[in-house]
Motif scaffolding. Structure first.
Motif, short mmCIF file in Angstrom:
data_model
loop_
_atom_site.label_atom_id
_atom_site.label_comp_id
_atom_site.label_asym_id
_atom_site.label_seq_id
_atom_site.Cartn_x
_atom_site.Cartn_y
_atom_site.Cartn_z
N UNK A 72 0.60 -1.12 0.10
CA UNK A 72 -0.20 0.20 0.06
C UNK A 72 0.85 1.17 0.10
N UNK A 73 0.49 2.26 -0.35
CA UNK A 73 1.03 3.79 -0.35
C UNK A 73 2.03 3.85 1.08
N UNK A 74 1.14 3.82 1.96
CA UNK A 74 1.75 4.01 3.24
C UNK A 74 2.77 3.38 3.50
N UNK A 77 5.83 4.28 1.47
CA UNK A 77 6.36 5.64 2.23
C UNK A 77 7.28 5.00 3.38
N UNK A 83 6.79 10.93 -2.41
CA UNK A 83 6.36 11.10 -3.68
C UNK A 83 5.48 12.46 -3.57
N UNK A 106 5.22 10.78 9.68
CA UNK A 106 5.38 9.18 9.11
C UNK A 106 6.52 8.49 9.90
N UNK A 154 8.88 12.95 4.89
CA UNK A 154 8.97 11.64 5.17
C UNK A 154 10.24 10.91 5.46
N UNK B 183 -0.39 13.07 17.42
CA UNK B 183 -0.03 12.62 15.80
C UNK B 183 -1.26 12.13 15.20
N UNK B 187 -3.00 13.22 11.48
CA UNK B 187 -3.17 12.20 10.53
C UNK B 187 -4.80 12.34 10.13
N UNK B 199 -1.94 9.28 2.46
CA UNK B 199 -1.52 7.73 2.43
C UNK B 199 -0.28 7.64 1.81
N UNK B 200 0.11 8.49 0.99
CA UNK B 200 1.47 8.56 0.46
C UNK B 200 2.34 9.28 1.58
N UNK B 201 1.89 9.93 2.41
CA UNK B 201 2.81 10.48 3.45
C UNK B 201 2.80 9.39 4.68
N UNK B 202 2.17 8.32 4.45
CA UNK B 202 2.70 7.25 5.60
C UNK B 202 1.36 6.97 6.52
N UNK B 203 0.34 7.67 6.34
CA UNK B 203 -0.84 7.37 7.10
C UNK B 203 -1.65 6.23 6.54
N UNK B 204 -1.85 5.35 7.31
CA UNK B 204 -2.78 3.90 7.14
C UNK B 204 -4.06 4.42 7.35
#
Lengths: 241, 338
Positions: A72-74, A77, A83, A106, A154, B183, B187, B199-204
């Motif tokens: 998945x994207x997260x 990351x 990105x 992150x 990140x 945190x 998010x 999501x691209x920044x790491x958040x589930x």
């Protein structure tokens, strides 16, 4: 040089249409690789396959020798890839600093530490004096910088940049290119960039991958690429350079 | 908040603490209702305002909380302070189920909202047929003796309930504020603004959304427990009704979705407005059917049209109570209107 990122034979179809077809290339550790090609060539789809937006139908994506295919994207990351989005996606109602803070969170559990990291990144990208403004109030060039800032926060080993120079004025292009070059040289940040601004591609990248109709048609040094007849025919054209 | 904002908050707090000294029974009951709506509005706000999840079926959590605590008290003699844990658990279980279905299978936006309505409706109809809980005829808790306040069993005078409601509002406000600066809170906001970028920044996304549902449904269930012991009667047609779900979200919409003080201010505007209309209708004798609802509706439309972001952000700016991002030259002292 060892490959940091290895894209091996990835394909992606959308309702029968092959968007990306058996594309392979590698991004060496510490390198700046540019992904170029005409509109619809599959550049952003390739990015999304790497970033985990959707899994490839075929092929693998490896980061530092480990497969990140289908994550998945997260998770991508977390694995170390940051990105940006071609169509910028700021958290509009949040302040510029909070946007970057989310990126920093992150890898950082403490909000205060993450906030310090976010400020440092903003400083670096020249956005510090805008830190308190709502992100939606930024100009397009600043939003593009914010995209880069949030991705950088990140703490990636590989940065994917999707047309962060498009739509910027020449002076802004130079400024952004300078920031990227510095990140690459000083901190060893590896960069894979989709870019249309050939001037920046020539100046920044040490390796160029050319896509057309979802297939890789050429790769090589920037100087070699602009002299390649196939690339000139499909993409650059006579006036492209 | 600005210094002025803190001063005003302290003043409002002091007034509310002192209110029972001067307020008569009627005023106190109105204030208790205001506080109740402020509280559940705050709870709903965690989902919609913080995380961008539109729930139109929050009556489900109120009802589950109310029925579970009431059933434990009536059938097993278990007091509300123990019962509330079971009540929260029941609401969290229901919320998690809805959340799981939605977030695993990509149900978003309007369709998520529809799903929340569907579950509340199923509960409304279902509870009508549970004889053990009185069914459609209602479920009753033995009425309190007003002589003695029994905080342990939440039996007692209106003043006791007033202070419990005030404590709920204060607690929810403090919790919401702490969450918003955590945190998880950042998010949530990121997910609300741009899920893909979050999501691209790491958040589930799944975890972030699920946690918002868990917090919101648990808090809302507490509101249900309070309601059960305050009114001493429960009817599925009321507690689980679509109308109740809408009543819950109105204070936050009017006051300002996603703001900390919006739901509270909204409740202080809407409930007294409703009471005033009732009073006017009684005094003037113009009791046309639906007149109250009509006035209420017009007032709402006016607020939504003229203050779409809610009354609180506007008021906060006008009175200099809080700053929005960008309105101060000094970044560190920037709390925004949240």
């Amino acid at each position: 040089m060892t490959a940091l990122l290895e894209v091996a034979g990835v394909s992606k179809r959308f309702r029968g249409l092959k968007a990306v077809s058996e594309v392979s290339f590698a991004v060496p550790q510490g390198g700046i690789v540019a992904l170029i090609g005409p509109n619809g060539a599959g550049k952003t789809t390739t990015f999304n396959l790497i970033a985990g937006v959707f899994p490839p139908d075929e092929g693998r994506v490896m980061l530092q020798g480990r497969s990140i295919t289908g994550l998945r994207p997260n998770q991508v990351c977390a694995a170390g890839i940051g990105r940006t989005f071609q169509i910028v996606k700021p958290f509009g109602d949040l302040s510029v600093e909070e946007n970057v803070l989310v990126g920093a969170l992150a890898r950082e559990r403490s909000v205060e530490t993450a906030r310090r990291q976010a400020r440092a990144v903003l400083e670096r990208l020249g956005l510090a004096d805008q830190a308190a403004r709502p992100a939606r109030s930024l100009t397009l060039p600043d939003r593009k910088r914010l995209e880069v800032a949030r991705a950088l926060a990140t703490r990636p080993t590989l940065l994917l940049l999707d047309e962060v120079l498009a739509g910027l004025r020449p002076t802004e292009v130079d400024r952004m290119a300078e920031v990227l070059r510095e990140l690459n040289r000083r901190e060893g940040l590896t960069i894979l960039m989709i870019e249309h601004v050939m001037r920046a591609v020539m100046a920044l990248s040490d390796h160029v991958v050319v896509l057309d109709h979802g297939e890789k048609i050429a790769e090589g040094t920037p100087a070699g690429i602009v002299a390649d007849p196939r690339v000139i025919e499909s993409y650059l054209g006579a006036e492209g350079i | 908040m600005t210094g002025r904002g803190i001063l005003l908050l302290a003043l409002a707090g002091a007034l509310l603490l002192a209110a029972p000294l001067v307020a008569d029974r009627y005023v106190l009951s109105v204030l208790t209702t205001v506080l109740w709506f402020a509280y559940v509005g705050q709870a709903w706000n965690v989902m919609m305002g913080f995380s961008g999840l539109l729930s139109l079926g929050h009556a489900l959590y109120v009802g589950l909380g109310a029925y579970v605590a009431a059933a434990l008290f009536v059938h097993f003699g278990i007091g509300p302070w123990l019962g509330l844990w079971a009540a929260m658990l029941a609401a969290v279980a229901a919320g998690s189920f809805i959340g799981f279905l939605s977030f695993r299978f990509g149900v978003r936006g309007v369709h998520f909202a529809l799903l929340t309505i569907a579950f509340a409706e199923v509960a409304r109809i279902g509870f009508d047929h549970i004889g053990w809980l009185g069914g459609s005829a209602g479920f009753f808790i033995p009425v309190a003796e007003e002589a003695g306040n029994d905080l342990a069993n939440l039996r007692g005078s209106p003043v006791l309930f007033y202070y419990v409601a005030l404590a709920l509002v204060a607690g929810a406000l403090a919790l919401a504020r702490a969450l918003l600066h955590s945190r998880l809170g950042y998010q949530w906001l990121a997910v609300r603004e741009e899920p893909d970028a979050a999501e691209a920044s790491g958040v589930d996304l799944f975890r972030a959304r699920m946690s918002a549902v868990v917090v919101s449904s648990a808090l809302t269930a507490l509101g249900g427990v309070f309601q059960a012991f305050y009114f001493n009667n429960l009817f599925p047609e009321q507690v689980f009704s679509m109308g109740r779900s809408i009543e819950i979200i109105l204070p936050a919409i009017v006051g300002g979705i996603g703001t900390l003080f919006g739901p509270i201010l909204g409740a202080f505007i809407l409930t007294p407005l409703g009471e005033l209309l009732t009073y006017l209708i009684e005094v003037t004798g113009y009791d046309l059917p639906g007149l109250k609802q009509l006035f209420y509706g017009v007032a709402l439309v006016a607020i939504v049209v003229f203050r779409p972001e809610g009354v609180w952000p506007w008021l906060a700016r006008r009175l200099g109570l809080a700053r929005r991002p960008g309105e101060t030259a000094v970044p560190p002292n920037r709390e925004g209107t949240r």
